[in-house]
Design a protein around this motif. Structure first.
Motif, PDB file in Angstrom:
ATOM      1  N   SER A  72       0.828  -1.212   0.000  1.00  0.00           N
ATOM      2  CA  SER A  72       0.000   0.000   0.000  1.00  0.00           C
ATOM      3  C   SER A  72       0.861   1.260   0.000  1.00  0.00           C
ATOM      4  CB  SER A  72      -0.950   0.007   1.200  1.00  0.00           C
ATOM      5  OG  SER A  72      -0.224  -0.033   2.424  1.00  0.00           O
ATOM      6  N   SER A  73       2.021   1.200   0.649  1.00  0.00           N
ATOM      7  CA  SER A  73       2.919   2.361   0.683  1.00  0.00           C
ATOM      8  C   SER A  73       3.539   2.616  -0.679  1.00  0.00           C
ATOM      9  CB  SER A  73       4.022   2.142   1.731  1.00  0.00           C
ATOM     10  OG  SER A  73       3.482   2.041   3.029  1.00  0.00           O
ATOM     11  N   LEU A  74       3.773   1.556  -1.449  1.00  0.00           N
ATOM     12  CA  LEU A  74       4.254   1.717  -2.819  1.00  0.00           C
ATOM     13  C   LEU A  74       3.149   2.281  -3.707  1.00  0.00           C
ATOM     14  CD1 LEU A  74       6.251  -1.633  -3.124  1.00  0.00           C
ATOM     15  CD2 LEU A  74       7.242   0.664  -3.329  1.00  0.00           C
ATOM     16  N   GLN A  75       1.928   1.826  -3.508  1.00  0.00           N
ATOM     17  CA  GLN A  75       0.798   2.332  -4.288  1.00  0.00           C
ATOM     18  C   GLN A  75       0.556   3.818  -4.036  1.00  0.00           C
ATOM     19  OE1 GLN A  75      -2.349  -0.472  -3.108  1.00  0.00           O
ATOM     20  NE2 GLN A  75      -2.551  -1.051  -5.262  1.00  0.00           N
ATOM     21  N   SER A  76       0.670   4.224  -2.776  1.00  0.00           N
ATOM     22  CA  SER A  76       0.364   5.605  -2.410  1.00  0.00           C
ATOM     23  C   SER A  76       1.511   6.567  -2.704  1.00  0.00           C
ATOM     24  CB  SER A  76       0.024   5.690  -0.919  1.00  0.00           C
ATOM     25  OG  SER A  76       1.176   5.418  -0.128  1.00  0.00           O
TER      26      SER A  76
ATOM     27  N   GLU B 108       3.703  -5.738  -9.649  1.00  0.00           N
ATOM     28  CA  GLU B 108       2.497  -4.923  -9.819  1.00  0.00           C
ATOM     29  C   GLU B 108       2.741  -3.455  -9.480  1.00  0.00           C
ATOM     30  OE1 GLU B 108      -0.759  -8.459  -8.763  1.00  0.00           O
ATOM     31  OE2 GLU B 108      -0.564  -6.718  -7.446  1.00  0.00           O
ATOM     32  N   VAL B 109       3.814  -3.176  -8.718  1.00  0.00           N
ATOM     33  CA  VAL B 109       4.034  -1.806  -8.237  1.00  0.00           C
ATOM     34  C   VAL B 109       5.469  -1.313  -8.438  1.00  0.00           C
ATOM     35  CG1 VAL B 109       2.164  -1.610  -6.551  1.00  0.00           C
ATOM     36  CG2 VAL B 109       4.240  -2.843  -5.926  1.00  0.00           C
ATOM     37  N   LEU B 110       6.366  -2.183  -8.910  1.00  0.00           N
ATOM     38  CA  LEU B 110       7.768  -1.806  -9.116  1.00  0.00           C
ATOM     39  C   LEU B 110       8.235  -2.323 -10.473  1.00  0.00           C
ATOM     40  CD1 LEU B 110       9.125  -2.611  -5.528  1.00  0.00           C
ATOM     41  CD2 LEU B 110       8.835  -0.329  -6.514  1.00  0.00           C
ATOM     42  N   LYS B 111       9.391  -1.798 -10.942  1.00  0.00           N
ATOM     43  CA  LYS B 111       9.842  -2.137 -12.298  1.00  0.00           C
ATOM     44  C   LYS B 111      11.211  -2.822 -12.343  1.00  0.00           C
ATOM     45  CE  LYS B 111       7.334   1.635 -14.579  1.00  0.00           C
ATOM     46  NZ  LYS B 111       7.460   2.844 -15.460  1.00  0.00           N
ATOM     47  N   TYR B 112      12.091  -2.507 -11.386  1.00  0.00           N
ATOM     48  CA  TYR B 112      13.479  -2.943 -11.511  1.00  0.00           C
ATOM     49  C   TYR B 112      13.981  -3.653 -10.258  1.00  0.00           C
ATOM     50  CZ  TYR B 112      13.261   0.516 -15.245  1.00  0.00           C
ATOM     51  OH  TYR B 112      12.893   1.245 -16.341  1.00  0.00           O
TER      52      TYR B 112
END
Length: 233
Positions: free
Chosen positions: A98-102, A122-126
């Motif tokens: 949730s902290s990554l989403q926000s 779902e929330v990060l790329k690398y």
């Protein structure tokens, strides 16, 4: 409570499983004495997958760490991120997604199995497999109980421990690769750090290890020096 035990978890000291194996082997006589002091017998020592950094932006240079808002899980991670110019957040894992989403954080220091559990793709790329630390477990038994066993049974238990240790080391390497592959398959891009970046990370975190040495037992410096000599750094 024994400062020496922190040697196996010093940030940016060992760079891979083979280097950790070497450090444990060099440290083992001291580790056995510490265990005996606590009335324990070490049966085997095995690692977890190492902690890399998972990010929204690609990390290729030391400057890329500046201003990252990074979730860490211990004091060592906080010190590392501060040394690199990032902003550390100590958060329970249940709050990471949730902290990554926000946008509260934009990166996470952790291992590959945790990344799979958290569905980081779902929330990060690398993913940078930096091995900031590679945590270790010691499996021990009560020394008094161990010494009450017949000698043959003591010997058999230690043989089984060596077999289990070998299996655990092979298993954790395979687990790390398998969990990394799951992340890559789901869209995470693996960014291998250059030797130059690894050297810069070691230099940037040197004060953390130096501060530890100031309060560590005298024997610690010799072990670190021997390790660095053996890995040719």
């Amino acid at each position: 409570e024994d400062k020496f035990l922190q040697i196996l978890n010093l940030p940016c000291l060992v760079r891979n499983f083979d280097e950790l194996r070497l450090l444990i082997d060099i440290s083992r006589p001291r580790l056995d004495r510490i265990a005996r002091k606590w009335k324990q017998k070490i049966i085997y020592i095995a690692p977890w997958p190492g902690s890399g950094i998972w990010t929204k932006k690609k990390i290729t240079t030391l400057d890329d760490f500046k201003a990252l808002k990074t979730r860490t899980y211990d004091r060592g991670g906080v010190l590392v991120m501060e040394a690199l110019g990032a902003v550390p957040f100590v958060l329970p894992f249940s709050e990471v997604y949730s902290s990554l989403q926000s946008g509260l954080i934009d990166s996470v220091v952790t291992s590959t199995p945790t990344a799979v559990e958290g569905k980081f793709w779902e929330v990060l790329k690398y993913y940078n497999p930096l091995n900031i630390t590679i945590a270790s477990n010691m499996v021990t038994v009560n020394l008094k109980a161990f010494e009450k066993l017949p000698q043959e049974l003591q010997d058999n238990l230690l043989v089984l421990g060596r077999d289990m240790e070998k299996s655990m080391w092979a298993g954790v390497k395979n687990l790390d690769k398998e969990q990394e592959a799951v992340c890559v398959k789901n869209g995470i891009e693996k960014v291998l750090p250059t030797p130059e970046l690894m050297t810069q990370l070691q230099m940037a975190t040197e004060d953390i290890r130096s501060e530890w040495l100031k309060t560590a037992p005298n024997e610690a410096r010799g072990i670190i020096d021997e390790f660095m000599k053996r890995v040719k750094r």
